[in-house]
Design a protein around this motif. Structure first.
Motif, PDB file in Angstrom:
ATOM      1  N   MET A   1       1.585  12.936  -0.475  1.00  8.37           N
ATOM      2  CA  MET A   1       0.918  12.344  -1.607  1.00  8.37           C
ATOM      3  C   MET A   1      -0.361  11.666  -1.114  1.00  8.37           C
ATOM      4  SD  MET A   1       2.370   9.593  -4.329  1.00  8.37           S
ATOM      5  CE  MET A   1       2.174   8.031  -3.525  1.00  8.37           C
ATOM      6  N   HIS A   2      -1.426  11.925  -1.803  1.00  5.83           N
ATOM      7  CA  HIS A   2      -2.705  11.352  -1.421  1.00  5.83           C
ATOM      8  C   HIS A   2      -3.041  10.162  -2.312  1.00  5.83           C
ATOM      9  CE1 HIS A   2      -6.824  11.021  -0.121  1.00  5.83           C
ATOM     10  NE2 HIS A   2      -7.215  11.097  -1.379  1.00  5.83           N
ATOM     11  N   LEU A   3      -3.389   9.033  -1.700  1.00  4.32           N
ATOM     12  CA  LEU A   3      -3.801   7.840  -2.444  1.00  4.32           C
ATOM     13  C   LEU A   3      -5.288   7.614  -2.214  1.00  4.32           C
ATOM     14  CD1 LEU A   3      -0.896   5.343  -1.665  1.00  4.32           C
ATOM     15  CD2 LEU A   3      -1.309   6.575  -3.783  1.00  4.32           C
ATOM     16  N   HIS A   4      -5.944   7.284  -3.281  1.00  5.22           N
ATOM     17  CA  HIS A   4      -7.356   6.976  -3.200  1.00  5.22           C
ATOM     18  C   HIS A   4      -7.546   5.670  -2.426  1.00  5.22           C
ATOM     19  CE1 HIS A   4     -11.398   5.824  -4.632  1.00  5.22           C
ATOM     20  NE2 HIS A   4     -11.581   7.148  -4.764  1.00  5.22           N
ATOM     21  N   LYS A   5      -8.713   5.505  -1.819  1.00  7.31           N
ATOM     22  CA  LYS A   5      -9.009   4.326  -1.006  1.00  7.31           C
ATOM     23  C   LYS A   5      -8.808   3.027  -1.794  1.00  7.31           C
ATOM     24  CE  LYS A   5     -13.261   2.552   0.175  1.00  7.31           C
ATOM     25  NZ  LYS A   5     -14.614   2.619   0.697  1.00  7.31           N
ATOM     26  N   PHE A   6      -9.252   2.990  -3.048  1.00  5.48           N
ATOM     27  CA  PHE A   6      -9.108   1.774  -3.859  1.00  5.48           C
ATOM     28  C   PHE A   6      -7.647   1.515  -4.230  1.00  5.48           C
ATOM     29  CE2 PHE A   6     -13.650   2.763  -5.025  1.00  5.48           C
ATOM     30  CZ  PHE A   6     -14.183   1.759  -4.222  1.00  5.48           C
ATOM     31  N   GLU A   7      -6.861   2.572  -4.418  1.00  2.00           N
ATOM     32  CA  GLU A   7      -5.425   2.386  -4.687  1.00  2.00           C
ATOM     33  C   GLU A   7      -4.740   1.750  -3.487  1.00  2.00           C
ATOM     34  OE1 GLU A   7      -3.714   5.683  -7.639  1.00  2.00           O
ATOM     35  OE2 GLU A   7      -4.679   6.533  -5.851  1.00  2.00           O
ATOM     36  N   LYS A   8      -5.104   2.185  -2.303  1.00  2.00           N
ATOM     37  CA  LYS A   8      -4.528   1.606  -1.089  1.00  2.00           C
ATOM     38  C   LYS A   8      -4.895   0.133  -0.972  1.00  2.00           C
ATOM     39  CE  LYS A   8      -4.573   5.893   1.560  1.00  2.00           C
ATOM     40  NZ  LYS A   8      -5.162   6.599   2.699  1.00  2.00           N
ATOM     41  N   ILE A   9      -6.141  -0.183  -1.266  1.00  2.00           N
ATOM     42  CA  ILE A   9      -6.588  -1.583  -1.189  1.00  2.00           C
ATOM     43  C   ILE A   9      -5.789  -2.447  -2.166  1.00  2.00           C
ATOM     44  CG2 ILE A   9      -8.526  -3.148  -1.698  1.00  2.00           C
ATOM     45  CD1 ILE A   9     -10.392  -0.922  -0.569  1.00  2.00           C
ATOM     46  N   TRP A  10      -5.624  -1.985  -3.410  1.00  2.00           N
ATOM     47  CA  TRP A  10      -4.889  -2.755  -4.404  1.00  2.00           C
ATOM     48  C   TRP A  10      -3.405  -2.854  -4.053  1.00  2.00           C
ATOM     49  CZ3 TRP A  10      -6.585  -6.305  -7.358  1.00  2.00           C
ATOM     50  CH2 TRP A  10      -7.895  -6.265  -7.814  1.00  2.00           C
ATOM     51  N   LEU A  11      -2.829  -1.817  -3.497  1.00  2.00           N
ATOM     52  CA  LEU A  11      -1.428  -1.875  -3.065  1.00  2.00           C
ATOM     53  C   LEU A  11      -1.250  -2.901  -1.947  1.00  2.00           C
ATOM     54  CD1 LEU A  11      -0.228   1.837  -3.088  1.00  2.00           C
ATOM     55  CD2 LEU A  11       0.778  -0.077  -4.327  1.00  2.00           C
ATOM     56  N   VAL A  12      -2.138  -2.887  -0.965  1.00  2.00           N
ATOM     57  CA  VAL A  12      -2.066  -3.860   0.131  1.00  2.00           C
ATOM     58  C   VAL A  12      -2.263  -5.275  -0.411  1.00  2.00           C
ATOM     59  CG1 VAL A  12      -3.247  -4.665   2.215  1.00  2.00           C
ATOM     60  CG2 VAL A  12      -2.743  -2.234   1.931  1.00  2.00           C
ATOM     61  N   PHE A  13      -3.230  -5.449  -1.312  1.00  2.00           N
ATOM     62  CA  PHE A  13      -3.470  -6.761  -1.906  1.00  2.00           C
ATOM     63  C   PHE A  13      -2.247  -7.244  -2.690  1.00  2.00           C
ATOM     64  CE2 PHE A  13      -4.898  -9.299  -5.562  1.00  2.00           C
ATOM     65  CZ  PHE A  13      -5.449 -10.378  -4.887  1.00  2.00           C
ATOM     66  N   GLY A  14      -1.654  -6.375  -3.494  1.00  2.00           N
ATOM     67  CA  GLY A  14      -0.481  -6.745  -4.302  1.00  2.00           C
ATOM     68  C   GLY A  14       0.721  -7.095  -3.448  1.00  2.00           C
ATOM     69  N   ILE A  15       1.018  -6.264  -2.471  1.00  2.00           N
ATOM     70  CA  ILE A  15       2.161  -6.520  -1.590  1.00  2.00           C
ATOM     71  C   ILE A  15       1.901  -7.759  -0.741  1.00  2.00           C
ATOM     72  CG2 ILE A  15       3.476  -5.607   0.359  1.00  2.00           C
ATOM     73  CD1 ILE A  15       3.097  -2.803  -0.943  1.00  2.00           C
ATOM     74  N   GLY A  16       0.684  -7.917  -0.269  1.00  2.00           N
ATOM     75  CA  GLY A  16       0.326  -9.119   0.499  1.00  2.00           C
ATOM     76  C   GLY A  16       0.482 -10.385  -0.331  1.00  2.00           C
ATOM     77  N   SER A  17       0.082 -10.322  -1.617  1.00  2.00           N
ATOM     78  CA  SER A  17       0.245 -11.479  -2.507  1.00  2.00           C
ATOM     79  C   SER A  17       1.710 -11.817  -2.704  1.00  2.00           C
ATOM     80  CB  SER A  17      -0.394 -11.195  -3.872  1.00  2.00           C
ATOM     81  OG  SER A  17      -1.770 -11.018  -3.738  1.00  2.00           O
ATOM     82  N   LEU A  18       2.555 -10.812  -2.880  1.00  2.00           N
ATOM     83  CA  LEU A  18       3.995 -11.053  -3.028  1.00  2.00           C
ATOM     84  C   LEU A  18       4.590 -11.677  -1.775  1.00  2.00           C
ATOM     85  CD1 LEU A  18       5.188  -7.841  -4.899  1.00  2.00           C
ATOM     86  CD2 LEU A  18       5.157 -10.170  -5.770  1.00  2.00           C
ATOM     87  N   VAL A  19       4.215 -11.184  -0.615  1.00  2.00           N
ATOM     88  CA  VAL A  19       4.715 -11.739   0.647  1.00  2.00           C
ATOM     89  C   VAL A  19       4.249 -13.184   0.801  1.00  2.00           C
ATOM     90  CG1 VAL A  19       4.530 -11.564   3.162  1.00  2.00           C
ATOM     91  CG2 VAL A  19       4.958  -9.515   1.797  1.00  2.00           C
ATOM     92  N   LEU A  20       2.976 -13.456   0.505  1.00  2.00           N
ATOM     93  CA  LEU A  20       2.459 -14.814   0.589  1.00  2.00           C
ATOM     94  C   LEU A  20       3.204 -15.744  -0.374  1.00  2.00           C
ATOM     95  CD1 LEU A  20       0.340 -16.807   1.718  1.00  2.00           C
ATOM     96  CD2 LEU A  20      -1.136 -16.118  -0.197  1.00  2.00           C
TER      97      LEU A  20
END
Length: 167
Positions: A1-20
């Motif tokens: 599955m291919h994810l667009h660069k901006f989708e990856k950024i938002w996924l990392v931001f969302g998961i990072g926010s949850l962890v924080l």
């Protein structure tokens, strides 16, 4: 599955926010010992009068010493029981001098209620079986409305009182 660069950024931001968020919550709960107010005293909701603070003669304003008060309240079916006056009438207005340190102790025998004094920092959820406590200093004179901010049934809108802070 291919994810667009901006989708990856938002996924990392969302998961990072949850962890924080989980780290901050864990720090507050386990290291600092922060607990909900209902974590304190447990009371039998079917017999709140067995607890000294909620006996009919102890409801309402109780002066501890100069500038220190305890206010005991039973929140039930569309009413705040703030005690009775010397004529036996239900009290709907509490009067406290400006600059007083006030401890609010509130419980409920029936359903979940709210205890909010509009315009102050007093805001509690009142759960049956628990004593909710909050201590505050009332520095600003005026009249404040006490409202139930948790829907408790068809008469919810009738549940109010007044706190008067005088000089």
């Amino acid at each position: 599955m291919h994810l667009h660069k901006f989708e990856k950024i938002w996924l990392v931001f969302g998961i990072g926010s949850l962890v924080l968020f989980m780290v901050i919550l864990g720090y507050g709960a386990f290291w600092k010992g922060t607990h909900p107010q209902s974590h304190g005293q447990i009371i039998d909701p079917n017999n709140v009068e067995a607890y000294d603070a909620f006996k009919p003669e102890n409801l309402g304003v109780n002066k501890v010493d100069e500038k220190r008060y305890v206010i005991n309240v039973v929140a039930s079916a569309f009413n705040y029981d703030l005690g009775t006056d010397k004529d036996g009438n239900a009290v709907k207005t509490i009067r406290i001098p400006k600059g007083s340190n006030v401890l609010f102790q509130v419980t409920s025998p029936d359903v979940v209620h709210g205890f909010n004094i509009a315009g102050t920092n007093v805001n509690m959820m009142i759960e049956p079986g628990y004593v909710s406590k909050m201590e505050t200093v009332l520095n600003n004179p005026g009249e404040y409305t006490i409202v139930c901010n948790e829907y408790c049934g068809v008469g919810h809108h009738l549940m109010f009182g007044t706190l008067e802070v005088y000089e």
